[in-house]
Design a protein around this motif. Structure first.
Motif, short mmCIF file in Angstrom:
data_model
loop_
_atom_site.label_atom_id
_atom_site.label_comp_id
_atom_site.label_asym_id
_atom_site.label_seq_id
_atom_site.Cartn_x
_atom_site.Cartn_y
_atom_site.Cartn_z
N LEU A 295 46.74 54.88 40.38
CA LEU A 295 46.81 54.24 41.88
C LEU A 295 45.93 52.74 42.34
CD1 LEU A 295 47.82 56.76 44.12
CD2 LEU A 295 49.11 55.09 42.16
N LEU A 296 44.29 53.13 41.60
CA LEU A 296 43.55 52.30 41.68
C LEU A 296 43.25 51.31 41.30
CD1 LEU A 296 41.69 54.20 44.67
CD2 LEU A 296 43.47 52.91 45.25
N MET A 297 43.13 50.03 41.02
CA MET A 297 42.66 49.41 40.04
C MET A 297 41.30 47.94 40.13
SD MET A 297 46.07 47.07 38.76
CE MET A 297 45.11 46.24 37.83
N SER A 298 40.93 47.18 39.96
CA SER A 298 40.37 46.63 40.75
C SER A 298 40.88 45.36 40.40
CB SER A 298 39.08 46.12 39.34
OG SER A 298 39.44 45.64 37.91
N GLY A 299 40.62 44.21 41.47
CA GLY A 299 41.07 43.39 41.64
C GLY A 299 41.21 41.80 40.46
N GLY A 300 40.03 42.38 40.64
CA GLY A 300 39.52 40.78 39.24
C GLY A 300 37.88 41.08 38.86
N THR B 64 40.64 38.22 32.11
CA THR B 64 41.27 39.39 31.35
C THR B 64 41.65 40.23 32.83
OG1 THR B 64 38.36 40.34 31.63
CG2 THR B 64 39.51 39.49 29.48
N TRP B 65 42.46 41.03 31.73
CA TRP B 65 43.11 41.80 33.52
C TRP B 65 43.10 43.72 32.66
CZ3 TRP B 65 47.61 44.88 33.14
CH2 TRP B 65 48.69 45.45 34.36
N LEU B 66 42.72 44.58 33.73
CA LEU B 66 42.49 45.75 32.98
C LEU B 66 42.81 46.65 33.42
CD1 LEU B 66 40.86 47.72 31.22
CD2 LEU B 66 38.73 47.28 32.75
N ARG B 67 43.43 47.12 33.03
CA ARG B 67 44.42 48.53 34.71
C ARG B 67 44.41 50.53 33.79
NH1 ARG B 67 50.18 48.62 37.90
NH2 ARG B 67 49.73 50.35 38.82
N ASN B 68 43.78 51.04 34.33
CA ASN B 68 43.25 52.52 33.90
C ASN B 68 44.07 53.59 34.06
OD1 ASN B 68 40.19 52.00 33.48
ND2 ASN B 68 39.89 52.26 35.43
N TYR B 69 44.57 54.11 32.81
CA TYR B 69 45.69 54.95 32.82
C TYR B 69 45.61 56.19 32.61
CZ TYR B 69 49.23 52.00 31.78
OH TYR B 69 50.33 50.62 32.07
N VAL C 275 45.98 59.46 31.35
CA VAL C 275 46.69 60.62 30.16
C VAL C 275 47.08 62.04 30.00
CG1 VAL C 275 46.79 60.40 27.54
CG2 VAL C 275 46.28 58.58 28.75
N LEU C 276 47.23 62.56 30.89
CA LEU C 276 48.00 64.11 30.44
C LEU C 276 49.16 64.70 30.40
CD1 LEU C 276 45.89 65.20 34.68
CD2 LEU C 276 44.96 65.19 32.40
N PRO C 277 49.11 65.33 30.01
CA PRO C 277 50.22 66.16 29.17
C PRO C 277 51.49 65.95 30.82
CG PRO C 277 48.95 68.01 28.38
CD PRO C 277 48.34 66.59 29.16
N ASP C 278 52.44 65.37 30.17
CA ASP C 278 53.64 64.95 31.58
C ASP C 278 53.40 64.46 32.98
OD1 ASP C 278 55.80 66.23 29.36
OD2 ASP C 278 55.21 68.29 30.75
N ARG C 279 51.75 63.96 32.52
CA ARG C 279 51.51 63.59 34.04
C ARG C 279 51.04 62.20 33.79
NH1 ARG C 279 48.06 67.64 35.96
NH2 ARG C 279 47.91 68.41 33.40
N SER C 280 51.54 61.06 32.52
CA SER C 280 50.51 60.28 32.13
C SER C 280 51.44 58.88 32.82
CB SER C 280 50.91 59.69 30.25
OG SER C 280 49.82 60.69 29.82
N HIS C 281 50.47 58.00 33.60
CA HIS C 281 50.95 57.18 34.06
C HIS C 281 49.70 56.27 34.35
CE1 HIS C 281 49.05 58.41 38.03
NE2 HIS C 281 49.90 59.43 37.56
N PRO C 282 49.59 54.99 35.02
CA PRO C 282 48.63 53.92 35.24
C PRO C 282 47.86 54.48 36.96
CG PRO C 282 51.06 52.57 34.85
CD PRO C 282 51.53 53.96 35.54
#
Length: 523
Positions: free
Chosen positions: A470-475, A454-459, A461-468
């Motif tokens: 920068l730090l995410m788990s490798g596996g 499974t591949w997971l990436r946190n986002y 979610v804020l007004p005008d600042r929604s983006h993935p």
């Protein structure tokens, strides 16, 4: 994403469920022994309950006890005032280590961010924009001023705060609140929260299993109430607790363990009622071969204390010490006092007065020996029941998530699973599961084999600042899943070989006749 959807179906509620919404309803209503107890009492924190302390994205599992000092994120406090409040309540640490419910003030963020600049290009971070020094801030703390007032003082004494953009001001306020405001939220333990806690603080204890991978295991394993599951895991009891939460106290679970006893540090943090453990059985992994060969007998379990009494005692204490270490080494959780009963008894015996030492020692030793014998007999009885359940070979599913090589485990444990039942194997690395996949294809008796990650990436979610983020788990590890099928059909096909051979002996006659007819018709 698929993993997020699976977690949503799990039902325990996410990390941000500060209000207690989305809590596991499977055991809130049916798991409590007192049927006449009103339902709202289940949402209140009681003395002895296991809770999870939440501050920003940091979690810690503790047991609520009166006058017990708890240290969390460089703050110490007592949990006495937590008792009686509902789950999801936010508290603030005040003087003397007491917790007080935090009151929300409306309109405060808008007042702080009335004036804002257009950009930050003219702001120079030279460390001279703040008029308050560390001594001034320390003096404010000594006078008992709350964190909110300290943050307000920092904003008023900052020369560059009003020149920052609105987003930069929010970031500045959030950073200062995290540093000076001791705000703690008490939430109910759940599979998602505990898995996030272990994965963030000490992933090695759960074999680097990410929470979305655990959700996929529960979904692929078809974990539901009334199942008869086999669980083999070395993840500090996290997988076992997740299965118990999903089953809701209905059905039976046979946990296989290696060594002197199973480690259930994370299972204890769930705070399940006693009724949940009536369907939980344990069986040593080194006796599985004897069950498969038909040589297992009750004497094999009863002869263990005579041959290796010291081994069993040391392994039992080792299991408890491993559970305590898994909780207290890195501050993930605090072990309950019930796990240290034997150590307290020995300490009490040592600390007795010399005058009353002899009679008290005799009574204490007699009670200790009787209690120990009772525990051993209960343990043997439960193991015999587990052996009987395994001997039926009709388990509804198999979950394997251990640090051992999965191939020999799976090949031996699949014989205890009924046909048309799912099995799931977790491993941190892909290569052992590839070997296991090949062996299963050679063995047969399984279908729909699937090796997935499974591949997971946190986002954010804020007004005008929604983006993935920068730090995410490798596996988060790999999963091998499939379904069992009956092997009797294959054996039946081999028994029909003589009749098939007679048919084959008659078949060549027809093509031979057809070949003769072809030239006749052509002539």
């Amino acid at each position: 994403m698929a993993s997020v959807t699976a977690l949503g179906e799990e039902g325990p509620g996410g990390a941000g469920d500060a209000a207690g919404a989305g809590q596991p309803q499977a055991w809130l209503s049916v798991g409590m022994e007192g049927a006449g107890e009103p339902r709202p009492a289940n949402h209140c924190i009681r003395d002895g309950d296991f809770v999870v302390l939440k501050r920003e994205d940091v979690f810690k599992a503790v047991q609520v006890q009166r006058r017990k000092k708890v240290t969390f994120e460089k703050q110490w406090f007592y949990l006495d005032n937590v008792i009686g409040h509902s789950y999801g309540t936010t508290f603030e640490v005040t003087g003397g280590g007491s917790l007080q419910p935090k009151k929300k003030k409306e309109g405060e963020p808008t007042a702080e961010t009335k004036e804002a600049g257009t950009d930050n290009r003219n702001i120079i971070d030279d460390g001279k924009s703040q008029k308050l020094t560390q001594d001034d801030i320390k003096a404010l703390k000594d006078r008992g001023i709350k964190g909110e007032e300290i943050v307000q003082q920092l904003i008023e004494n900052s020369t560059t705060f009003r020149d920052k953009t609105e987003f930069a001001q929010d970031k500045y306020i959030k950073k200062k609140k995290k540093k000076y405001e001791a705000v703690i939220t008490v939430v109910r333990p759940s599979t998602r929260i505990l898995s996030i806690m272990y994965y963030a603080r000490e992933p090695g204890k759960i074999n680097h299993m990410r929470y979305d991978t655990l959700a996929q295991m529960l979904t692929l394993g078809n974990i539901r109430a009334g199942n008869k599951m086999i669980v083999m895991e070395t993840c500090a009891g996290l997988v076992l607790g997740a299965v118990m939460e999903r089953m809701g106290g209905f059905g039976s679970i046979i946990q296989l363990y290696a060594g002197g006893g199973p480690v259930r540090a994370a299972t204890t943090c769930f705070g399940f009622p006693k009724s949940f453990f009536s369907g939980l059985y344990e069986f040593p992994l080194n006796k599985v071969d004897s069950l498969l060969n038909g040589t297992f007998s009750a004497e094999m379990l009863f002869s263990e204390p005579k041959d290796s009494a010291t081994l069993e005692e040391s392994s039992g204490t080792l299991g408890r010490k491993q559970a305590a270490e898994a909780e207290s080494e890195d501050g993930l959780a605090e072990a309950p006092e019930s796990n240290l009963l034997e150590e307290q008894e020995t300490l009490e015996e040592v600390s007795q007065d010399p005058e009353d030492k002899e009679p008290k020692e005799k009574d204490g030793k007699r009670d200790y020996i009787q209690e120990k014998q009772r525990r051993q007999e209960e343990q043997k009885k439960r193991r015999l029941e587990a052996a009987a359940l395994l001997s039926e070979r009709n388990a509804d599913g198999l979950i394997v998530a251990s640090r051992f090589h999965p191939t020999p485990l799976l090949l031996s444990l699949l014989d205890f699973v009924a046909p048309s039942r799912p099995f799931v194997v977790y491993c941190q690395y892909k290569e052992p599961l590839l070997e296991c996949y090949t062996k299963l294809r050679e063995r047969g008796g399984v279908i729909n084999l699937r090796l997935s990650e499974t591949w997971l990436r946190n986002y954010q979610v804020l007004p005008d600042r929604s983006h993935p983020k920068l730090l995410m788990s490798g596996g988060g590890g790999y999963l091998l899943s499939g379904f069992t099928v009956a092997m009797d059909n294959i054996k039946a096909d081999t028994s029909l070989k003589p009749s098939v051979s007679t048919l084959e002996s008659q078949e060549p006659e027809e093509p031979a006749a057809k070949k003769r007819k072809c030239p006749e018709s052509g002539s």
